[in-house]
Motif scaffolding. Structure first.
Motif, PDB file in Angstrom:
ATOM      1  N   SER A   1       0.986  -1.276  -0.075  1.00 46.10           N
ATOM      2  CA  SER A   1      -0.229  -0.177  -0.250  1.00 46.10           C
ATOM      3  C   SER A   1       0.929   1.660   0.091  1.00 46.10           C
ATOM      4  CB  SER A   1      -0.825  -0.415   1.484  1.00 46.10           C
ATOM      5  OG  SER A   1       0.323  -0.049   2.379  1.00 46.10           O
ATOM      6  N   ARG A   2       2.121   0.875  -0.171  1.00 49.49           N
ATOM      7  CA  ARG A   2       2.829   2.210   0.105  1.00 49.49           C
ATOM      8  C   ARG A   2       3.901   2.459  -1.115  1.00 49.49           C
ATOM      9  NH1 ARG A   2       3.748   3.967   5.216  1.00 49.49           N
ATOM     10  NH2 ARG A   2       2.779   3.159   6.639  1.00 49.49           N
ATOM     11  N   LEU A   3       4.437   3.666  -1.226  1.00 49.78           N
ATOM     12  CA  LEU A   3       5.296   4.371  -2.323  1.00 49.78           C
ATOM     13  C   LEU A   3       6.343   4.965  -2.235  1.00 49.78           C
ATOM     14  CD1 LEU A   3       3.070   6.070  -5.374  1.00 49.78           C
ATOM     15  CD2 LEU A   3       4.634   3.881  -5.481  1.00 49.78           C
ATOM     16  N   THR A   4       7.547   4.997  -2.439  1.00 47.15           N
ATOM     17  CA  THR A   4       8.286   6.224  -1.662  1.00 47.15           C
ATOM     18  C   THR A   4       8.850   6.876  -3.068  1.00 47.15           C
ATOM     19  OG1 THR A   4       9.273   3.988  -0.485  1.00 47.15           O
ATOM     20  CG2 THR A   4      10.821   5.600  -1.014  1.00 47.15           C
ATOM     21  N   ASP A   5       9.674   7.531  -2.588  1.00 40.41           N
ATOM     22  CA  ASP A   5       9.556   9.032  -3.796  1.00 40.41           C
ATOM     23  C   ASP A   5      11.013   8.936  -3.821  1.00 40.41           C
ATOM     24  OD1 ASP A   5      11.037  10.506  -1.810  1.00 40.41           O
ATOM     25  OD2 ASP A   5       8.651  12.505  -1.798  1.00 40.41           O
ATOM     26  N   LEU A   6      11.924   9.738  -4.853  1.00 40.69           N
ATOM     27  CA  LEU A   6      13.188   9.893  -5.170  1.00 40.69           C
ATOM     28  C   LEU A   6      13.419  10.541  -3.861  1.00 40.69           C
ATOM     29  CD1 LEU A   6      13.296  11.238  -8.709  1.00 40.69           C
ATOM     30  CD2 LEU A   6      12.774   8.821  -7.513  1.00 40.69           C
ATOM     31  N   ASP A   7      12.852  11.283  -2.964  1.00 40.78           N
ATOM     32  CA  ASP A   7      13.838  11.962  -1.738  1.00 40.78           C
ATOM     33  C   ASP A   7      13.402  10.795  -0.617  1.00 40.78           C
ATOM     34  OD1 ASP A   7      14.616  14.547  -1.965  1.00 40.78           O
ATOM     35  OD2 ASP A   7      12.091  14.799  -2.660  1.00 40.78           O
ATOM     36  N   GLY A   8      13.137   9.406  -0.876  1.00 37.48           N
ATOM     37  CA  GLY A   8      13.163   8.335   0.246  1.00 37.48           C
ATOM     38  C   GLY A   8      11.915   9.001   1.622  1.00 37.48           C
ATOM     39  N   ASN A   9      10.655   9.501   1.001  1.00 37.50           N
ATOM     40  CA  ASN A   9       9.461   9.446   1.722  1.00 37.50           C
ATOM     41  C   ASN A   9       9.166   8.426   1.149  1.00 37.50           C
ATOM     42  OD1 ASN A   9      10.537  12.801   2.508  1.00 37.50           O
ATOM     43  ND2 ASN A   9      10.260  12.827   0.738  1.00 37.50           N
ATOM     44  N   SER A  10       8.499   8.027   2.509  1.00 38.45           N
ATOM     45  CA  SER A  10       7.329   7.014   2.366  1.00 38.45           C
ATOM     46  C   SER A  10       5.970   7.427   1.966  1.00 38.45           C
ATOM     47  CB  SER A  10       7.527   5.700   3.214  1.00 38.45           C
ATOM     48  OG  SER A  10       7.087   4.855   2.774  1.00 38.45           O
ATOM     49  N   TYR A  11       5.018   6.609   1.439  1.00 36.84           N
ATOM     50  CA  TYR A  11       3.464   7.279   1.597  1.00 36.84           C
ATOM     51  C   TYR A  11       2.927   6.257   1.261  1.00 36.84           C
ATOM     52  CZ  TYR A  11       6.211  11.488  -0.468  1.00 36.84           C
ATOM     53  OH  TYR A  11       6.498  12.416  -0.706  1.00 36.84           O
ATOM     54  N   LEU A  12       1.385   6.470   2.318  1.00 38.67           N
ATOM     55  CA  LEU A  12       0.211   5.546   1.842  1.00 38.67           C
ATOM     56  C   LEU A  12      -0.593   5.634   0.663  1.00 38.67           C
ATOM     57  CD1 LEU A  12      -0.983   5.382   5.579  1.00 38.67           C
ATOM     58  CD2 LEU A  12      -0.680   3.548   3.965  1.00 38.67           C
ATOM     59  N   ASP A  13      -0.281   4.658  -0.204  1.00 37.56           N
ATOM     60  CA  ASP A  13      -0.858   5.381  -1.758  1.00 37.56           C
ATOM     61  C   ASP A  13      -2.141   4.810  -2.079  1.00 37.56           C
ATOM     62  OD1 ASP A  13      -1.298   5.877  -4.042  1.00 37.56           O
ATOM     63  OD2 ASP A  13      -0.091   4.312  -4.888  1.00 37.56           O
ATOM     64  N   TYR A  14      -3.408   6.450  -2.188  1.00 38.56           N
ATOM     65  CA  TYR A  14      -4.150   6.474  -1.606  1.00 38.56           C
ATOM     66  C   TYR A  14      -4.810   6.720  -4.261  1.00 38.56           C
ATOM     67  CZ  TYR A  14      -5.338   5.283   2.246  1.00 38.56           C
ATOM     68  OH  TYR A  14      -5.349   5.005   3.556  1.00 38.56           O
ATOM     69  N   VAL A  15      -3.886   6.219  -4.635  1.00 39.82           N
ATOM     70  CA  VAL A  15      -4.044   6.834  -5.671  1.00 39.82           C
ATOM     71  C   VAL A  15      -3.631   6.085  -6.408  1.00 39.82           C
ATOM     72  CG1 VAL A  15      -2.364   8.343  -8.105  1.00 39.82           C
ATOM     73  CG2 VAL A  15      -2.702   9.237  -6.165  1.00 39.82           C
ATOM     74  N   LEU A  16      -3.193   4.462  -6.251  1.00 43.17           N
ATOM     75  CA  LEU A  16      -2.912   3.498  -6.737  1.00 43.17           C
ATOM     76  C   LEU A  16      -2.735   4.014  -8.786  1.00 43.17           C
ATOM     77  CD1 LEU A  16      -4.881   1.533  -4.565  1.00 43.17           C
ATOM     78  CD2 LEU A  16      -2.797   1.458  -4.424  1.00 43.17           C
ATOM     79  N   GLY A  17      -1.815   4.844  -9.354  1.00 41.16           N
ATOM     80  CA  GLY A  17      -1.881   5.267 -10.492  1.00 41.16           C
ATOM     81  C   GLY A  17      -3.219   5.909 -10.980  1.00 41.16           C
ATOM     82  N   TRP A  18      -4.170   6.192 -10.001  1.00 41.64           N
ATOM     83  CA  TRP A  18      -5.060   6.782 -10.840  1.00 41.64           C
ATOM     84  C   TRP A  18      -5.857   5.050 -11.261  1.00 41.64           C
ATOM     85  CZ3 TRP A  18      -6.545  12.096 -12.039  1.00 41.64           C
ATOM     86  CH2 TRP A  18      -5.510  12.766 -12.053  1.00 41.64           C
ATOM     87  N   GLY A  19      -6.004   3.916 -10.610  1.00 42.24           N
ATOM     88  CA  GLY A  19      -6.720   3.507 -10.274  1.00 42.24           C
ATOM     89  C   GLY A  19      -6.573   1.670 -10.601  1.00 42.24           C
ATOM     90  N   PRO A  20      -5.701   1.614 -11.119  1.00 37.60           N
ATOM     91  CA  PRO A  20      -5.155   0.078 -11.852  1.00 37.60           C
ATOM     92  C   PRO A  20      -4.204  -0.991 -10.694  1.00 37.60           C
ATOM     93  CG  PRO A  20      -4.686   1.847 -13.328  1.00 37.60           C
ATOM     94  CD  PRO A  20      -4.522   3.090 -12.275  1.00 37.60           C
ATOM     95  N   VAL A  21      -3.744  -0.219  -9.540  1.00 41.96           N
ATOM     96  CA  VAL A  21      -2.948  -0.910  -9.206  1.00 41.96           C
ATOM     97  C   VAL A  21      -3.595  -1.507  -7.732  1.00 41.96           C
ATOM     98  CG1 VAL A  21      -0.703  -1.072  -7.831  1.00 41.96           C
ATOM     99  CG2 VAL A  21      -1.202   0.613  -9.516  1.00 41.96           C
ATOM    100  N   ILE A  22      -4.916  -2.347  -7.971  1.00 40.61           N
ATOM    101  CA  ILE A  22      -6.094  -2.752  -7.185  1.00 40.61           C
ATOM    102  C   ILE A  22      -5.241  -3.591  -6.255  1.00 40.61           C
ATOM    103  CG2 ILE A  22      -6.038  -4.835  -8.859  1.00 40.61           C
ATOM    104  CD1 ILE A  22      -9.587  -3.479  -7.884  1.00 40.61           C
TER     105      ILE A  22
END
Length: 440
Positions: A52-73
């Protein structure tokens, strides 16, 4: 040092800013699709994700509710999905000929989608909607079609009529470059107004009716009680092809999508976002007598249609979604998120509405009631964008416009943590002022 949801605030995103400056020299606006340029405070760039998480180029981790604008079910890096694709890759990317994965994945869709007898493979939702329209025209001998205000069926010229607003909004067009002639192809009806659509269809001048069975793109507005069933009856009465655009709702709002959830069988269903877990695949499922016309006069082509890599992904995705308890968990998590966001708005005295159907929620701020597409257009998006930045600073990544997607990887703790972050972020947004503009 990586940040996580609920930890110390993220103050800036220097690596993403640098990446954006670089990409602007080679990509229009620095993005691969224009919608991403609207992500506040600026587009973020990511190095990867897990669950459920994404990591950005700065190393920050996020709970992801974008999910690729939907596909990453299934969430990021789902083991079954990645193993299936990795197993296929050594055998080639595409053949330009038949292979058994085409039928195996199609059989899984036919087993799930009510009324589906055949499946036509494509690559994107926009393509799927376009061939569905061509099939309806070829079947009925009619040209025009009906859609509903705010419903999105891809970015092609006729389909973009009546979606949100744009530089030619007074004409119903959503983009510069859309020909005026596209207006002749479509009649736009208010979502949920049976009288209006019945009057159009009884002219027997329309090849098809297209709708999102739940209006996810513009407010997550469920259909009024009995509306879809009556739409089915009207299409039967007038010889009109009924098309459900289940690019978002398909396999997300039930094992058989919205068609199963609401007990109404369309003639054709377009599928895309959830069908392959993030890989580029779309499908048109439905009646054999319509879809078989692609072998007798209706042209449907595409070099990448039904390629084995994405169909391996589709099989793995559909298998994972068929596991016991998936949709019960989706319902529980969607309800918890929706109720949590709504309770936070109420606690802070913020006028707004939260809609939720299954694992999709919509937060609409600044509108006293939101039952229609026009209500949704009245939301205070400037305030919501400021709220999104506050959530980013606290490790939650969500879409502009207020829509939230949940994956099978999200846990009870993720949802609870997200509701806490939303509440803290709402307080911070109000503190920086001004409050939302209220539409009455």
């Amino acid at each position: 040092m990586a940040e996580t949801a609920g930890s110390s605030l993220i103050s800036s995103w220097p690596a993403s800013e640098a990446a954006w400056e670089r990409t602007k020299a080679s990509l229009p606006g620095g993005v691969s699709t224009g919608l991403r340029a609207a992500m506040p405070p600026h587009p973020l760039f990511f190095e990867g994700g897990q669950g459920s998480r994404l990591t950005d180029l700065d190393g920050n981790s996020y709970l992801d509710y974008v999910l690729g604008w939907g596909p990453v079910i299934l969430g990021h890096g789902h083991p079954g999905l990645t193993e299936a694709v990795a197993a296929q890759l050594p055998h080639g990317a595409t053949y330009g000929a038949g292979h058994l994965l085409e039928a195996e994945a199609a059989e899984m869709i036919i087993d799930r989608v009510p009324g589906a007898e055949r499946v036509l493979w494509s690559n994107t939702g926009s393509e799927a909607a376009q061939i569905a329209l061509r099939l309806a025209r070829g079947t009925t001998g009619r040209h025009r079609f009906v859609k509903f205000g705010g419903h999105y069926h891809g970015w092609t010229d006729a389909m973009l009529i009546g979606y949100r607003t744009g530089p030619d909004a007074d004409l119903g067009r959503g983009s510069l470059g859309q020909p005026v002639q596209a207006l002749d192809d479509v009649a736009v009806s208010p979502w949920g107004d049976l009288g209006a659509v019945a009057e159009l269809l009884r002219s027997r001048d329309y090849a098809a009716v297209f709708c999102e069975p739940v209006l996810c793109n513009s407010g997550v507005l469920a259909p009024p009680e009995g509306f879809l069933a009556e739409l089915r009856r009207l299409c039967d009465e007038t010889g009109t092809v009924l098309v459900f655009d289940e690019v978002i709702t398909g396999f997300r709002m039930g094992r058989g999508g919205a068609a199963e959830r609401y007990g109404v069988q369309p003639d054709l269903v377009t599928l895309a976002k959830a069908v392959a877990g993030g890989f580029p695949l779309a499908a048109i499922a439905g009646k054999a007598d319509i879809l078989e016309r692609t072998t007798s006069g209706i042209v449907h082509a595409g070099t990448y249609n039904g390629n084995p890599v994405v169909l391996a992904a589709a099989k793995a995705t559909l298998q994972a979604l068929n596991e016991p308890g998936v949709y019960e968990t989706f319902e529980r998590h969607g309800l918890a998120l929706g109720e949590g966001l709504g309770a936070s708005l109420a606690a802070h005295g913020v006028v707004g509405t939260v809609h939720q159907v299954g694992p999709v929620a919509q937060c609409i701020i600044g509108v006293e009631q939101s039952a229609t597409f026009e209500d949704f257009l009245g939301a205070d998006q400037e305030f919501y964008n400021r709220l999104l930045v506050q959530m980013l600073r606290r490790g939650v990544f969500a879409l502009p416009g207020g829509r939230w997607y949940i994956s099978t990887a999200h846990t009870d703790d993720d949802i609870a943590q997200t509701v806490t972050v939303f509440d803290e972020s709402l307080a911070a947004t109000l503190a920086e002022g001004p409050p939302p503009v209220i539409q009455r």
